[in-house]
Design an enzyme around this catalytic site. Structure first.
Site, PDB file in Angstrom:
ATOM      1  N   ASP A 395      -9.824  -9.394  -0.305  1.00 52.92           N
ATOM      2  CA  ASP A 395      -8.813  -8.342  -0.421  1.00 52.92           C
ATOM      3  C   ASP A 395      -7.584  -8.671   0.439  1.00 52.92           C
ATOM      4  OD1 ASP A 395      -7.467  -5.973  -0.687  1.00 52.92           O
ATOM      5  OD2 ASP A 395      -9.126  -4.682  -0.075  1.00 52.92           O
ATOM      6  N   GLY A 437      -2.940  -6.679  -8.451  1.00 49.85           N
ATOM      7  CA  GLY A 437      -2.164  -7.085  -9.631  1.00 49.85           C
ATOM      8  C   GLY A 437      -0.846  -7.781  -9.315  1.00 49.85           C
ATOM      9  N   ASP A 458      -5.698   1.194  -6.072  1.00 49.31           N
ATOM     10  CA  ASP A 458      -7.020   1.824  -6.033  1.00 49.31           C
ATOM     11  C   ASP A 458      -7.129   3.018  -6.979  1.00 49.31           C
ATOM     12  OD1 ASP A 458      -7.309   0.021  -4.031  1.00 49.31           O
ATOM     13  OD2 ASP A 458      -8.086   1.443  -2.561  1.00 49.31           O
TER      14      ASP A 458
END
Ligand code: GAL
Length: 644
Positions: A395, A437, A458
């Protein structure tokens, strides 16, 4: 009261429960987080505290006179100054063209800005809609207040338009006693990597398993249906899986493909974030893993048990449970006290026939400020493999402080770095990119070694969030294929809440059918976000319909395309390996049922087609030229269209 006298109704009296909002639950006389309503230091006794994207619909009889309110961003978002919203009041009349007309707009409002007064003439109108949009920069922290909102009226009392909802309803018949083998028909493994696959089968226990044509290096445990071992030779092996019990026998073709590509169908499993968030513990993980087996989800192909953020050390924390040295003297990552023994935890998960996933960031810290992998990629990849993990979510987060800019090179660099380390490990580790993205990751996720990549920010458990994300995935459809999946984020069914307090998903039952249908059509990774041990019958039904899951797990690996999109409804279609199509008819209206039709010409089909309702697992008949279905508000009809 005298005839003709103007009466007043306050918005908070109409009922906060009828509001639609993009996050949380709208509250009467309180902010969305439950604080006294407050805009730029001014407190208000009355009003609605809501959140972008919001909508409140009010039916009028033409005799209402004015709508007034003071609107603004609630002070409770202090410190999150980028919040911005726009309020608008729209007149709506189904029988007019155009149906809607903007009566008033606040313009984009920022945090800390004084409340603006709306004072709108609504005489002669049948319906007004109070809209809160996101101000153009996403809905984060968009806590919006309709303070002192009221209607002056003469005729009948204004009434809220109530969004359609009904009690949870179960559509799918329970699996029968006779063995049935479910799940993906294909499985990829790299040569030399350790192999674990549990044959997913429903039916009465005890059950015995056998496999014909198992490649050299693999062995089957006939009691549990677990296949383990190592295959050294590349190749595609066609095997037959067999499951038997007192009631009967099932046989199914299965392909083991030993080569460079893993993750040949979208990963199916569980992740801790949407329920436990940073409160996650070793015991939470074990409880969901255990329930994955006890509730029978494993028999439908559910496999991964993934730990999200907050298992590591948070160096600047005062909390002794999570603070400490983040690494040992060799630079290997250490866990915090909530995860006393990672190897023991993954052994436990593997011992149940499941697989384990872990999370970190390419940055120096994770999103929650725990230690990340930056400059320790080699040690981390090695430790994850030593611990026995099979999946890594990587992440971006604090890497934005390292990246020079948002150029493609900078976006790709940290993901390639970790890919190189993962590939050195003697385990297959599914590589899940999480960077929301940026840089249209779907175009290059494969090049940096990703098996799946988040395409959006999210998700939360509202219609606005789920539908905005889910229905915007057409842009990346053509990039999905075996080994490479677009990830519109994890599932928000069951009890969710980002810990420690959980609540039942705010999606209506119909919206939940839509959520699962859409994610299956999109060939999305399916990661359950609720504690599995708390799952109720409705949620279990949503997650264990094999005909629906088969759409997601189809070996062809195509993602559905958007065939029709308009304000009222959408139709999506996914090509399946056997030449059939799966088609979803989605009603976008929150209030009304809708007859939605799809013509064969739009699907590139001709002639007779057999239609099967996948949620009900029932044939609906043979249809020529077109199929039509009456679909619930925000609901779906999901069908297989099979050439006759
Ligand atoms: C976000 C990510 C979430 C969750 C969270 C943990 O960036 O999108 O899915 O992992 O970080 O802090």
């Amino acid at each position: 009261m005298e005839k003709g006298e103007t009466k007043v109704i306050w918005l908070d009296e109409l009922g906060a429960q009828y509001a639609e909002e993009g996050w949380g639950r709208t509250q009467a006389n309180k902010s969305i987080d439950g604080n006294p309503l407050s805009v730029a230091g001014r407190k208000f006794e009355r009003g609605l505290g809501t959140h972008a994207d919001g909508c409140y619909r009010i039916n009028l009889d033409g005799k209402a006179k004015t709508f007034t309110a003071l609107v603004g961003i609630d002070d409770e978002i202090e410190g999150n100054e980028w919040a911005s919203v726009e309020f608008s009041i729209v007149a709506y009349d189904e029988n007019n063209t155009p149906k809607s007309r903007v009566l008033w707009k606040s313009g984009v409002m920022k945090a800390g800005q004084n409340a603006i007064k709306a004072d709108v003439n609504i005489e002669g109108l049948k319906e007004i809609r109070l809209i809160v949009s996101d101000g153009g920069n996403g809905i984060n922290y968009d806590h919006a207040d309709w303070a002192e909102a009221k209607i002056d009226y003469l005729g009948n009392k204004p009434e809220p338009v109530k969004p359609y909802t009904r009690e949870p309803y179960i559509l799918t018949p329970k699996p029968g006693p006779v063995p049935k083998i479910n799940g993906a028909g294909i499985f990829g493994v790299r040569p030399g990597s350790s192999f674990l696959f549990t044959i997913p089968a429903t039916g009465d226990r005890p059950m015995t398993f056998s496999v014909q044509g198992l490649p050299e290096g693999l062995t089957l445990d006939g009691k549990t249906g677990r296949i383990i071992g190592v295959v050294n030779n590349e190749g595609a092996y066609n095997v037959k899986l067999i499951a038997e019990n007192e009631k009967g026998r099932a046989k199914r073709d299965f392909r083991i493909v030993v080569g460079d590509t893993i993750c040949l169908t979208p990963p199916m499993g569980w992740n801790s974030w949407n329920c436990w968030a940073c409160g996650v513990t070793d015991e939470n993980i074990r409880a969901s893993a255990r329930a994955m087996v006890e509730k029978g989800l494993i028999n439908h192909g559910w496999t991964y048990i993934n730990i999200d953020d907050c298992w590591m050390i948070k160096p600047d924390s005062d909390d002794p449970v999570i603070s400490g040295e983040p690494r040992n003297k060799n630079g290997m990552p250490l866990t915090n006290k909530k995860f006393p023994d990672m190897k023991d935890l993954t052994d436990y998960i593997h011992g149940l026939g499941l697989k384990a996933g872990i999370y970190t960031s390419p940055g120096p810290y994770t999103c929650q400020g725990f230690i990340g992998s930056y400059e320790y990629e080699a040690q981390d990849a090695k430790q994850f493999a030593n611990w026995g993990f099979d999946y890594l979510k990587y992440d971006w987060c604090y890497y934005s402080r390292i990246a020079k800019d948002k150029s493609l090179d900078e976006l790709k660099r940290p993901y390639m770095r970790m890919r190189d380390e993962l590939l050195k490990q003697p385990r297959d580790i599914i590589y899940s990119l999480c960077q929301y993205g940026m840089g249209e990751v779907w175009k290059w996720g494969e090049e940096v070694g990703g098996n799946c990549w988040r395409t959006t920010g999210d998700i939360v458990d509202t219609w606005s969030s789920m539908s905005k994300i889910g229905f915007s995935q057409n842009k990346c459809s053509k990039y999905a294929k075996p080994g490479c999946w677009n990830d519109p984020d994890m599932l928000v069914v069951g009890n969710v809440g980002w810990g420690p307090e959980l609540h039942p998903s705010n999606l209506t039952p119909d919206e939940q059918y839509t959520h699962i249908s859409l994610w299956c059509l999109l060939s999305a990774p399916l990661l359950i976000g609720c504690p599995i041990e708390q799952i109720d019958d409705f949620t279990l039904n949503l997650l264990t319909n094999d005909e629906v899951l088969e759409v997601n797990q189809d070996p062809l690996g195509k993602q559905a395309e958007q065939i029709i999109k308009n304000e009222d409804y959408q139709v999506w279609a996914k090509k399946m390996e056997n030449g059939s199509l799966t088609v979803g008819l989605f009603n976008m209206d929150s209030y009304k049922h809708k007859a939605i039709a799809i013509e064969w010409s739009k699907l590139g089909l001709k002639g007779k087609q057999r239609i099967r309702d996948l949620w009900r697992q029932k044939d609906l008949g043979i249809f020529q030229e077109r199929f039509e279905s009456n679909v619930s508000p925000h609901g779906v009809t999901l069908v297989r269209v099979i050439p006759e």
